[in-house]
Write a protein that holds these residues in place. Structure first.
Motif, PDB file in Angstrom:
ATOM      1  N   GLY A   1       0.816  -1.211   0.000  1.00  0.00           N
ATOM      2  CA  GLY A   1       0.000   0.000   0.000  1.00  0.00           C
ATOM      3  C   GLY A   1       0.846   1.256   0.000  1.00  0.00           C
ATOM      4  O   GLY A   1       0.677   2.125  -0.849  1.00  0.00           O
ATOM      5  N   GLY A   2       1.761   1.372   0.942  1.00  0.00           N
ATOM      6  CA  GLY A   2       2.682   2.496   0.925  1.00  0.00           C
ATOM      7  C   GLY A   2       3.873   2.165   0.051  1.00  0.00           C
ATOM      8  O   GLY A   2       4.371   1.041   0.059  1.00  0.00           O
ATOM      9  N   TYR A   3       4.330   3.130  -0.732  1.00  0.00           N
ATOM     10  CA  TYR A   3       5.495   2.908  -1.590  1.00  0.00           C
ATOM     11  C   TYR A   3       6.157   4.248  -1.865  1.00  0.00           C
ATOM     12  O   TYR A   3       5.587   5.312  -1.629  1.00  0.00           O
ATOM     13  CB  TYR A   3       5.097   2.228  -2.902  1.00  0.00           C
ATOM     14  N   GLY A   4       7.371   4.189  -2.370  1.00  0.00           N
ATOM     15  CA  GLY A   4       8.077   5.417  -2.707  1.00  0.00           C
ATOM     16  C   GLY A   4       7.676   5.922  -4.072  1.00  0.00           C
ATOM     17  O   GLY A   4       7.250   5.151  -4.936  1.00  0.00           O
ATOM     18  N   GLU A   5       7.815   7.236  -4.264  1.00  0.00           N
ATOM     19  CA  GLU A   5       7.483   7.844  -5.553  1.00  0.00           C
ATOM     20  C   GLU A   5       8.732   8.451  -6.181  1.00  0.00           C
ATOM     21  O   GLU A   5       9.502   9.147  -5.520  1.00  0.00           O
ATOM     22  CB  GLU A   5       6.416   8.918  -5.370  1.00  0.00           C
ATOM     23  N   LEU A   6       8.905   8.172  -7.472  1.00  0.00           N
ATOM     24  CA  LEU A   6      10.005   8.713  -8.254  1.00  0.00           C
ATOM     25  C   LEU A   6       9.451   9.689  -9.283  1.00  0.00           C
ATOM     26  O   LEU A   6       8.309   9.535  -9.740  1.00  0.00           O
ATOM     27  CB  LEU A   6      10.750   7.591  -8.983  1.00  0.00           C
ATOM     28  N   ASP A   7      10.275  10.662  -9.685  1.00  0.00           N
ATOM     29  CA  ASP A   7       9.838  11.521 -10.783  1.00  0.00           C
ATOM     30  C   ASP A   7      10.212  10.865 -12.111  1.00  0.00           C
ATOM     31  O   ASP A   7      10.734   9.740 -12.149  1.00  0.00           O
ATOM     32  CB  ASP A   7      10.397  12.936 -10.638  1.00  0.00           C
TER      33      ASP A   7
ATOM     34  N   GLN B   1       8.363   9.016   0.228  1.00  0.00           N
ATOM     35  CA  GLN B   1       7.924   7.659   0.525  1.00  0.00           C
ATOM     36  C   GLN B   1       6.629   7.750   1.320  1.00  0.00           C
ATOM     37  O   GLN B   1       6.555   8.485   2.311  1.00  0.00           O
ATOM     38  CB  GLN B   1       8.962   6.888   1.334  1.00  0.00           C
ATOM     39  N   THR B   2       5.609   7.046   0.858  1.00  0.00           N
ATOM     40  CA  THR B   2       4.314   7.146   1.521  1.00  0.00           C
ATOM     41  C   THR B   2       4.151   6.056   2.577  1.00  0.00           C
ATOM     42  O   THR B   2       4.604   4.933   2.410  1.00  0.00           O
ATOM     43  CB  THR B   2       3.170   7.048   0.502  1.00  0.00           C
ATOM     44  N   PHE B   3       3.505   6.455   3.652  1.00  0.00           N
ATOM     45  CA  PHE B   3       3.152   5.541   4.738  1.00  0.00           C
ATOM     46  C   PHE B   3       1.632   5.473   4.764  1.00  0.00           C
ATOM     47  O   PHE B   3       0.970   6.455   5.095  1.00  0.00           O
ATOM     48  CB  PHE B   3       3.688   6.066   6.072  1.00  0.00           C
TER      49      PHE B   3
ATOM     50  N   GLY C   1       8.711   0.480   0.978  1.00  0.00           N
ATOM     51  CA  GLY C   1      10.034   0.977   0.618  1.00  0.00           C
ATOM     52  C   GLY C   1      10.380   0.763  -0.839  1.00  0.00           C
ATOM     53  O   GLY C   1      11.498   1.060  -1.256  1.00  0.00           O
ATOM     54  N   ILE C   2       9.445   0.246  -1.637  1.00  0.00           N
ATOM     55  CA  ILE C   2       9.690   0.013  -3.056  1.00  0.00           C
ATOM     56  C   ILE C   2       9.255   1.253  -3.823  1.00  0.00           C
ATOM     57  O   ILE C   2       8.082   1.617  -3.815  1.00  0.00           O
ATOM     58  CB  ILE C   2       8.934  -1.226  -3.550  1.00  0.00           C
ATOM     59  N   PHE C   3      10.192   1.898  -4.485  1.00  0.00           N
ATOM     60  CA  PHE C   3       9.898   3.127  -5.210  1.00  0.00           C
ATOM     61  C   PHE C   3       9.383   2.813  -6.608  1.00  0.00           C
ATOM     62  O   PHE C   3       9.932   1.970  -7.315  1.00  0.00           O
ATOM     63  CB  PHE C   3      11.142   4.020  -5.286  1.00  0.00           C
ATOM     64  N   ARG C   4       8.312   3.520  -6.996  1.00  0.00           N
ATOM     65  CA  ARG C   4       7.681   3.316  -8.293  1.00  0.00           C
ATOM     66  C   ARG C   4       7.867   4.533  -9.187  1.00  0.00           C
ATOM     67  O   ARG C   4       8.020   5.664  -8.722  1.00  0.00           O
ATOM     68  CB  ARG C   4       6.185   3.043  -8.129  1.00  0.00           C
ATOM     69  N   ASP C   5       7.780   4.285 -10.478  1.00  0.00           N
ATOM     70  CA  ASP C   5       7.833   5.350 -11.473  1.00  0.00           C
ATOM     71  C   ASP C   5       6.461   6.033 -11.575  1.00  0.00           C
ATOM     72  O   ASP C   5       5.439   5.477 -11.148  1.00  0.00           O
ATOM     73  CB  ASP C   5       8.235   4.772 -12.828  1.00  0.00           C
TER      74      ASP C   5
END
Length: 472
Positions: A202-208, A216-218, A431-435
């Motif tokens: 549910g929470g994940y990191g955001e990349l530009d 990173q979202t919680f 902790g997994i960052f997405r595009d």
């Protein structure tokens, strides 16, 4: 629940306001080769509903854990009666103090269907190419599943002695086709999965767009999924003799009314905290509108400004939308029946009956039958305390310096809905960052950055330990 103190939400960062360069690639974490092998095996087992099998995944993971020295007595495989492909695995790593509530690592192993003819690569072969892993489920959510199993294997190999028991539940059915394994475990093996805190997707990191870190979202809360069917019926007849009470027209009028209705703005801690902090970061017209809407949820002008963003619109309120239609039985006959499926994403804590009553009021037609389908018991989100948010914030800062962690309410839903309703506080953190494009989750050519997976492995290994060693 871990801790009692209330947490003031940290400042949020807009997707355009700030981005951070990736830190230099650190040396690989111990056991990376074994983790890659585990991840590959899990991904390459098709666990989609149409062509796959979740039970095979759980059996393979359990066998790999047993071969690595994890005690057989602490591995619990379940295959619900009548659902041979919907197997679940619960693994238990005992803590030193059995009186303290456990830490539960939760993950679904079923994936959305994928047709080979539509994909550029075989969806059930893990391919590493151009810095990405490609395959169905790499982002949703077998990378995190593999990290959960890998955590236990690493703890076992190290002889780690946590204060709290650590549990892992790999389940099937989150995507909505198989029997829901999280609910089945809550209903049938509650003691085995009981915990003081559960960590989920549910929470994940955001990349530009350039791959720089944004935030990173919680996931502090998420909307609840509810489904309703609208139905109109009619005696019908020959199409050459039209009558005014046409089932399709009646349904169309009901849907038109619903399309023009906005549920009122409704705040809980998660979305109130988000908009309060975002207002200070964004400034300008949007920032002013956020400040105004928090101060007065009935401020129509502020709502109109924020509704320009589908994401803001959905975060502010319950939404209901038509998703499926069915009507008629012959091309030359008046319709005898017309139905529409209404998918609602509901602010946590609102009961099904309230949403159904609102639909009836908006449609205002007694000839339109409204039936509730998929529903959940209303439950308030799990509270976000210092003891919950602090360890995540510190672990994140250690891996990604200067990248803020942002609490938020997800507009979708996961198995956290089931666990929270059962009294098991559940939060989304990966902790997994997405595009920015979402990485093909539920779509074609699903992918995730290799670096993102390996950094998340480092982060979640430390985060679970931090929770497991909390005394209260």
């Amino acid at each position: 629940m871990l801790g009692r103190a209330s947490l003031a939400f940290c400042a949020a960062v807009s997707l355009t306001a700030m981005a951070f360069q990736a830190p230099a690639r650190a040396a690989p974490e111990p056991g990376e080769a074994a983790f890659r092998a585990l991840f590959k095996e899990m991904v390459e087992i098709d666990s989609s509903f149409d062509t796959g099998n979740c039970t095979t995944v759980t059996e393979k993971v359990a066998a790999r854990m047993k071969a690595a020295g994890f005690p057989q007595a602490n591995l619990h495989l379940f295959v619900p009666e009548g659902h041979p492909k919907a197997g679940a695995l619960v693994a238990v790593y005992p803590g030193r103090d059995p009186k303290l509530k456990a830490v539960l690592m939760l993950g679904h192993i079923d994936v959305v269907n994928a047709r080979r003819a539509d994909w550029t690569r075989d969806p059930f072969t893990l391919i590493e190419e151009g810095g990405y892993f490609y395959a169905r489920g790499v982002a949703d959510m077998k990378a995190q599943d593999a990290i959960w199993a890998d955590n236990l294997l690493r703890y076992q190999a190290e002889g780690y002695k946590p204060l709290r028991t650590i549990k892992m539940a790999l389940t099937c059915g989150e995507e909505g086709l198989y029997l829901n394994g999280a609910k089945w475990l809550v209903d049938n093996q509650r003691e085995l999965v009981d915990a003081g805190i559960a960590l989920n997707e549910g929470g994940y990191g955001e990349l530009d767009a350039t791959g720089k870190y944004i935030d990173q979202t919680f996931q502090a809360a998420q909307k609840v999924v509810m489904s309703f069917t609208l139905e109109t019926t009619n005696p019908g007849g020959h199409s050459s003799l039209p009558r005014p009470d046409n089932a399709i027209y009646s349904l169309a009028r009901a849907l038109d009314k619903l399309s023009k209705y906005d549920f009122p703005v409704q705040f809980i801690d998660a979305n109130r905290g988000y908009f309060t902090k975002m207002a200070k970061i964004l400034g300008g017209e949007e920032g002013a509108a956020m400040t105004a809407i928090v101060a007065n949820p009935e401020d129509r002008a502020a709502s109109d400004i924020l509704n320009r963003s589908p994401a803001y619109h959905s975060m502010l309120r319950t939404t209901c939308v038509a998703t499926l239609l069915s009507a008629g039985h012959a091309g030359n006959a008046l319709p005898q029946r017309a139905t529409a499926t209404i998918n609602c994403r509901v602010i946590p804590g609102v009961p099904t009956e309230e949403i159904q009553a609102t639909l009836a009021k908006v449609i205002d037609d007694p000839d339109v039958k409204i039936t509730a389908g998929r529903t959940y018991k209303p439950a308030a989100p799990a509270p976000v305390t210092d003891a919950v948010f602090g360890p995540a914030q510190r672990a994140s800062a250690a891996v990604w310096p200067r990248v803020p962690m942002v609490p938020h309410m997800a507009t979708g839903a996961t198995d956290a809905v089931t666990l929270n309703a059962a009294g098991i506080p559940t939060y989304g953190i990966s902790g997994i960052f997405r595009d920015p494009d979402g990485n093909g989750v539920h779509g074609l050519n699903e992918r995730i950055r290799v670096r993102s997976v390996m950094e998340a492995r480092k982060f979640l290994y430390r985060l679970v330990k931090a929770y497991a060693d909390q005394a209260e």
